[in-house]
Design a protein around this motif. Structure first.
Motif, PDB file in Angstrom:
ATOM      1  N   VAL A 167      53.517  27.080  -8.159  1.00  0.00           N
ATOM      2  CA  VAL A 167      54.125  26.976  -9.487  1.00  0.00           C
ATOM      3  C   VAL A 167      54.733  28.304  -9.911  1.00  0.00           C
ATOM      4  O   VAL A 167      55.870  28.358 -10.412  1.00  0.00           O
ATOM      5  N   VAL A 201      52.785  16.902  -1.676  1.00  0.00           N
ATOM      6  CA  VAL A 201      53.460  16.680  -2.962  1.00  0.00           C
ATOM      7  C   VAL A 201      52.478  16.141  -3.992  1.00  0.00           C
ATOM      8  O   VAL A 201      52.455  16.582  -5.152  1.00  0.00           O
ATOM      9  N   LEU A 202      51.632  15.190  -3.585  1.00  0.00           N
ATOM     10  CA  LEU A 202      50.661  14.608  -4.514  1.00  0.00           C
ATOM     11  C   LEU A 202      49.644  15.649  -4.971  1.00  0.00           C
ATOM     12  O   LEU A 202      49.294  15.705  -6.163  1.00  0.00           O
ATOM     13  N   LEU A 217      49.983  18.896  -5.190  1.00  0.00           N
ATOM     14  CA  LEU A 217      50.617  19.843  -6.108  1.00  0.00           C
ATOM     15  C   LEU A 217      50.941  19.187  -7.448  1.00  0.00           C
ATOM     16  O   LEU A 217      50.801  19.807  -8.505  1.00  0.00           O
ATOM     17  N   ALA A 218      51.358  17.934  -7.407  1.00  0.00           N
ATOM     18  CA  ALA A 218      51.686  17.236  -8.647  1.00  0.00           C
ATOM     19  C   ALA A 218      50.440  17.026  -9.500  1.00  0.00           C
ATOM     20  O   ALA A 218      50.461  17.224 -10.729  1.00  0.00           O
ATOM     21  N   VAL A 219      49.343  16.630  -8.848  1.00  0.00           N
ATOM     22  CA  VAL A 219      48.097  16.421  -9.589  1.00  0.00           C
ATOM     23  C   VAL A 219      47.619  17.716 -10.220  1.00  0.00           C
ATOM     24  O   VAL A 219      47.221  17.754 -11.399  1.00  0.00           O
ATOM     25  N   ARG A 220      47.689  18.821  -9.446  1.00  0.00           N
ATOM     26  CA  ARG A 220      47.226  20.101  -9.983  1.00  0.00           C
ATOM     27  C   ARG A 220      48.117  20.593 -11.120  1.00  0.00           C
ATOM     28  O   ARG A 220      47.655  21.209 -12.076  1.00  0.00           O
ATOM     29  N   THR A 221      49.419  20.289 -11.026  1.00  0.00           N
ATOM     30  CA  THR A 221      50.360  20.769 -12.034  1.00  0.00           C
ATOM     31  C   THR A 221      50.308  19.949 -13.313  1.00  0.00           C
ATOM     32  O   THR A 221      50.259  20.497 -14.425  1.00  0.00           O
ATOM     33  N   PHE A 222      50.298  18.628 -13.170  1.00  0.00           N
ATOM     34  CA  PHE A 222      50.421  17.761 -14.338  1.00  0.00           C
ATOM     35  C   PHE A 222      49.078  17.230 -14.853  1.00  0.00           C
ATOM     36  O   PHE A 222      48.992  16.741 -15.976  1.00  0.00           O
TER      37      PHE A 222
END
Length: 413
Positions: A174, A232-233, A235-240
């Protein structure tokens, strides 16, 4: 005495790396670094235990995982087929060159610069033969796109990986993307502008369509997609949805390892393991040992670095990174510079400047990035020569302009 020995060994290693091309039979960079590590051990500058513990496990796991994913992409044929379908849509030389720059940039940010260089060189030389476009133009687009795109990602190139792991970033993906993606987008526009200036007479010329090769291994293609989707999943889970991982970041090693697991479980794992770029891994392990000898010598504690935190300055770090990377290569330079910057109290923007400067150094000369050398050597094996001067003529103004962009952006943020 130990201090003197360690410094002499390190100096010899860096000088050999800098001037290896003038030797009668130039050794590979990894061979020079291994020689330095062995010399450190034999001279007693580093103990065997210290050498083993100096090898950063997280960096090695991330690098191995990314290289394994790259090997799977190459073996499966999926990346070449995917790129071929997109490139086949280009109707003019300018459109094709622009697509090459964008695809090389995105690919390098995800799969490391060297992987895209290995896969992209034969693909684009084949396109040059079928479409009538000058191969030099496509090779420059590949090289500049790879180097520039890799700057925005913590796994885009080895020097960024070192900065991401040792720079104290809690969310490297990020933080790198947020800080470096905007100037990288501008830098990619500059790549296209420079290439247009070098080939304006043929920019709008229609180009032929090359045949698109099909992916060879559907099972391996499925595993590639599964690995990319897993990353991708995560990173997306950790970000959002940060509440799922309260108070903790997902380590880079965990993200990378999740991408590697499917291939280790596949029926072609032996082939894939053989295809991994092992010399790069050996280079990193040896470099950690050499740097441990330098650290144990105590010279870094007495070095002034770039001065005080207030005097560091993003411009100085970027300029130093671009120049020094031409001499001792960007990865060894970053390994040397990181402890000095940390000692001087450098903040995140300064460490990001170190990553950016040492990366875009690859656009100045062929020797500025290992991916450039991979492209040039791969082209020569196929009968196409990209000279030092042909690279520098567009590369020097491009590198300087990009340095201004990254400097201005990092100073503002």
């Amino acid at each position: 005495m130990g201090t003197d020995i360690a410094l002499v060994i390190a100096l010899v290693v860096f000088l050999l790396i800098a001037f290896r091309q003038v030797l009668p039979s130039p050794p590979a960079i990894w061979q020079i670094m291994v020689g330095g590590a062995v010399a450190m051990l034999l001279a007693g500058a580093v103990t065997p235990v210290a050498a083993i513990t100096a090898i950063d496990l997280e960096v090695m796991i991330v690098l191995f995982s990314v290289l394994l994913l790259g090997a799977a992409l190459e073996e499966s044929g999926w990346l070449a087929a995917f790129a071929g379908k997109l490139l086949g849509r280009a109707g003019t030389t300018g459109a094709l060159v622009t697509l090459v720059v964008v695809l090389a940039a995105v690919g390098a940010a995800v799969l490391t610069n060297d992987t895209i260089a290995v896969i992209g060189t034969p693909l684009l030389l084949g396109y040059a033969r079928h479409t009538g476009i000058r191969p030099h133009l496509l090779l420059l687009a590949l090289a500049f796109g790879i180097t520039t795109g890799s700057a925005a990602s913590p796994v885009g190139n080895p020097q960024n990986l070192l900065v991401a792991v040792h720079g104290g970033f809690s969310e490297p993906f990020v933080q790198f993307f947020t800080a470096l993606a905007p100037p990288t987008a501008i830098a990619l526009v500059l790549v296209c502008a420079v290439l247009y200036a070098t080939a304006r007479d043929e920019w709008g010329r229609p180009c032929g369509r090359a045949a698109v090769s099909a992916a060879e291994d559907r099972v391996l293609v499925g595993l590639v997609r599964l690995s990319l989707l897993t990353v991708v999943l995560l990173l997306a889970v950790r970000t959002f949805f940060p509440q799922i991982f309260p108070g903790a970041a997902i380590p880079l090693a965990a993200v990378a390892a999740s991408a590697a697991v499917p291939f280790l479980l596949s029926g072609r794992r032996t082939v894939l393991l053989r295809s991994v770029d092992w010399p790069t891994l050996v280079f990193f392990a040896a470099m950690f040992v050499v740097m441990e000898g330098v650290r144990e010598s105590g010279v870094l504690e007495g070095a002034p670095g770039w001065g005080s935190p207030a005097a560091l300055g993003v411009p100085a770090v970027i300029a130093t990174g671009m120049i020094a990377s031409q001499v001792i290569s960007n990865v060894p330079f970053v390994a040397l510079a990181l402890p000095l910057l940390e000692q001087a109290g450098a903040g995140p923007e300064t460490l990001l400047a170190l990553a950016a400067g040492s990366t875009i150094a690859g656009n100045l000369t062929i020797l500025g990035a290992a991916s450039n050398i991979i492209i040039v050597q791969g082209a020569e094996r196929r009968g196409v020569t990209l000279s030092f001067g042909a690279f520098m003529r567009p590369g020097v103004p491009l590198g300087i302009a990009q340095a201004v962009v990254y400097t201005a952006w990092l100073v503002m943020v």
